[in-house]
Design a protein around this motif. Structure first.
Motif, PDB file in Angstrom:
ATOM      1  N   MET A   1      -1.610  -7.850   1.702  1.00 34.84           N
ATOM      2  CA  MET A   1      -1.524  -6.410   1.850  1.00 34.84           C
ATOM      3  C   MET A   1      -2.346  -5.998   3.066  1.00 34.84           C
ATOM      4  O   MET A   1      -3.415  -6.545   3.302  1.00 34.84           O
ATOM      5  CB  MET A   1      -2.056  -5.722   0.599  1.00 34.84           C
ATOM      6  N   PRO A   2      -1.885  -5.024   3.812  1.00 32.28           N
ATOM      7  CA  PRO A   2      -2.640  -4.606   5.001  1.00 32.28           C
ATOM      8  C   PRO A   2      -3.975  -3.937   4.699  1.00 32.28           C
ATOM      9  O   PRO A   2      -4.843  -3.906   5.556  1.00 32.28           O
ATOM     10  CB  PRO A   2      -1.684  -3.613   5.664  1.00 32.28           C
ATOM     11  N   ASN A   3      -4.157  -3.390   3.509  1.00 33.22           N
ATOM     12  CA  ASN A   3      -5.397  -2.652   3.238  1.00 33.22           C
ATOM     13  C   ASN A   3      -6.308  -3.315   2.206  1.00 33.22           C
ATOM     14  O   ASN A   3      -7.324  -2.757   1.838  1.00 33.22           O
ATOM     15  CB  ASN A   3      -5.072  -1.219   2.808  1.00 33.22           C
ATOM     16  N   HIS A   4      -5.940  -4.488   1.698  1.00 35.95           N
ATOM     17  CA  HIS A   4      -6.810  -5.210   0.779  1.00 35.95           C
ATOM     18  C   HIS A   4      -6.372  -6.671   0.683  1.00 35.95           C
ATOM     19  O   HIS A   4      -5.332  -7.044   1.203  1.00 35.95           O
ATOM     20  CB  HIS A   4      -6.848  -4.555  -0.604  1.00 35.95           C
TER      21      HIS A   4
ATOM     22  N   ASP B   1       2.839   1.568  -2.049  1.00 38.87           N
ATOM     23  CA  ASP B   1       1.401   1.827  -2.066  1.00 38.87           C
ATOM     24  C   ASP B   1       1.129   3.251  -1.554  1.00 38.87           C
ATOM     25  O   ASP B   1       1.772   3.705  -0.594  1.00 38.87           O
ATOM     26  CB  ASP B   1       0.680   0.803  -1.190  1.00 38.87           C
TER      27      ASP B   1
ATOM     28  N   TRP C   1       4.214  -3.159  -0.928  1.00 38.90           N
ATOM     29  CA  TRP C   1       3.453  -2.392   0.049  1.00 38.90           C
ATOM     30  C   TRP C   1       4.062  -1.022   0.304  1.00 38.90           C
ATOM     31  O   TRP C   1       3.352  -0.029   0.410  1.00 38.90           O
ATOM     32  CB  TRP C   1       3.321  -3.187   1.342  1.00 38.90           C
TER      33      TRP C   1
ATOM     34  N   LYS D   1     -16.374 -12.788   4.158  1.00 37.15           N
ATOM     35  CA  LYS D   1     -16.391 -11.506   4.866  1.00 37.15           C
ATOM     36  C   LYS D   1     -17.061 -11.636   6.234  1.00 37.15           C
ATOM     37  O   LYS D   1     -16.587 -11.069   7.223  1.00 37.15           O
ATOM     38  CB  LYS D   1     -17.114 -10.445   4.033  1.00 37.15           C
TER      39      LYS D   1
ATOM     40  N   PHE E   1      -1.233   4.244   0.210  1.00 41.61           N
ATOM     41  CA  PHE E   1      -1.797   4.238   1.552  1.00 41.61           C
ATOM     42  C   PHE E   1      -0.826   3.743   2.607  1.00 41.61           C
ATOM     43  O   PHE E   1      -1.196   3.544   3.742  1.00 41.61           O
ATOM     44  CB  PHE E   1      -3.078   3.382   1.577  1.00 41.61           C
ATOM     45  N   TYR E   2       0.448   3.509   2.250  1.00 41.51           N
ATOM     46  CA  TYR E   2       1.458   3.012   3.187  1.00 41.51           C
ATOM     47  C   TYR E   2       1.654   3.996   4.314  1.00 41.51           C
ATOM     48  O   TYR E   2       1.750   5.176   4.152  1.00 41.51           O
ATOM     49  CB  TYR E   2       2.769   2.744   2.479  1.00 41.51           C
TER      50      TYR E   2
ATOM     51  N   TRP F   1     -15.207  -4.061   5.876  1.00 47.65           N
ATOM     52  CA  TRP F   1     -15.058  -4.297   4.446  1.00 47.65           C
ATOM     53  C   TRP F   1     -15.708  -3.192   3.632  1.00 47.65           C
ATOM     54  O   TRP F   1     -16.670  -2.575   4.058  1.00 47.65           O
ATOM     55  CB  TRP F   1     -15.739  -5.615   4.061  1.00 47.65           C
ATOM     56  N   GLN F   2     -15.196  -3.001   2.422  1.00 48.24           N
ATOM     57  CA  GLN F   2     -15.893  -2.133   1.475  1.00 48.24           C
ATOM     58  C   GLN F   2     -17.132  -2.863   0.984  1.00 48.24           C
ATOM     59  O   GLN F   2     -17.275  -4.062   1.164  1.00 48.24           O
ATOM     60  CB  GLN F   2     -14.995  -1.758   0.310  1.00 48.24           C
TER      61      GLN F   2
END
Length: 109
Positions: free
Chosen positions: A1-4, A106, A103, A52, A108-109, A74-75
């Motif tokens: 996934m692009p965000n996680h 999602d 995705w 990370k 956030f897409y 990173w979070q």
């Protein structure tokens, strides 16, 4: 996934833990030490931390600083879960494999 990211860390024998460090990917020493948050060597936390650090250094060395100069990559934390049997392992690994196909759904897409 692009965000996680999802992953499975498999520790085959808790008594024989291989080294988890990556050469040249150690964090810089902190200006002030936080005495309440110590990373235990060869723990899941140290493995995630090393991952990370390595990805962040690679990301920045690949020219990503042109787009995200000194921004956090990173979070702060991560979610972990102990997989206790084969059925659970199969369900989770299938989720990881098929998750990118979702995705477009999602938020956030």
């Amino acid at each position: 996934m692009p965000n996680h990211i999802h992953g499975i860390i498999e520790i085959k024998n808790a008594n024989i833990v291989p080294p988890v460090g990556i050469e040249n990917f150690q964090p810089l020493p902190a200006v002030t030490e936080n005495r309440f948050q110590k990373v235990i060597p060869r723990s899941v936390g140290s493995i995630v931390s090393g991952f990370k650090i390595g990805v962040t250094k690679w990301f920045r060395s690949a020219g990503a600083n042109d787009y995200l100069p000194q921004q956090k990559i990173w979070q702060r934390n991560y979610y972990d879960h102990i997989i206790r049997n084969s059925a659970e392992y199969n369900r989770i690994s299938n989720y990881i494999i098929t998750n990118p196909f979702n995705w477009k759904e999602d938020r956030f897409y």
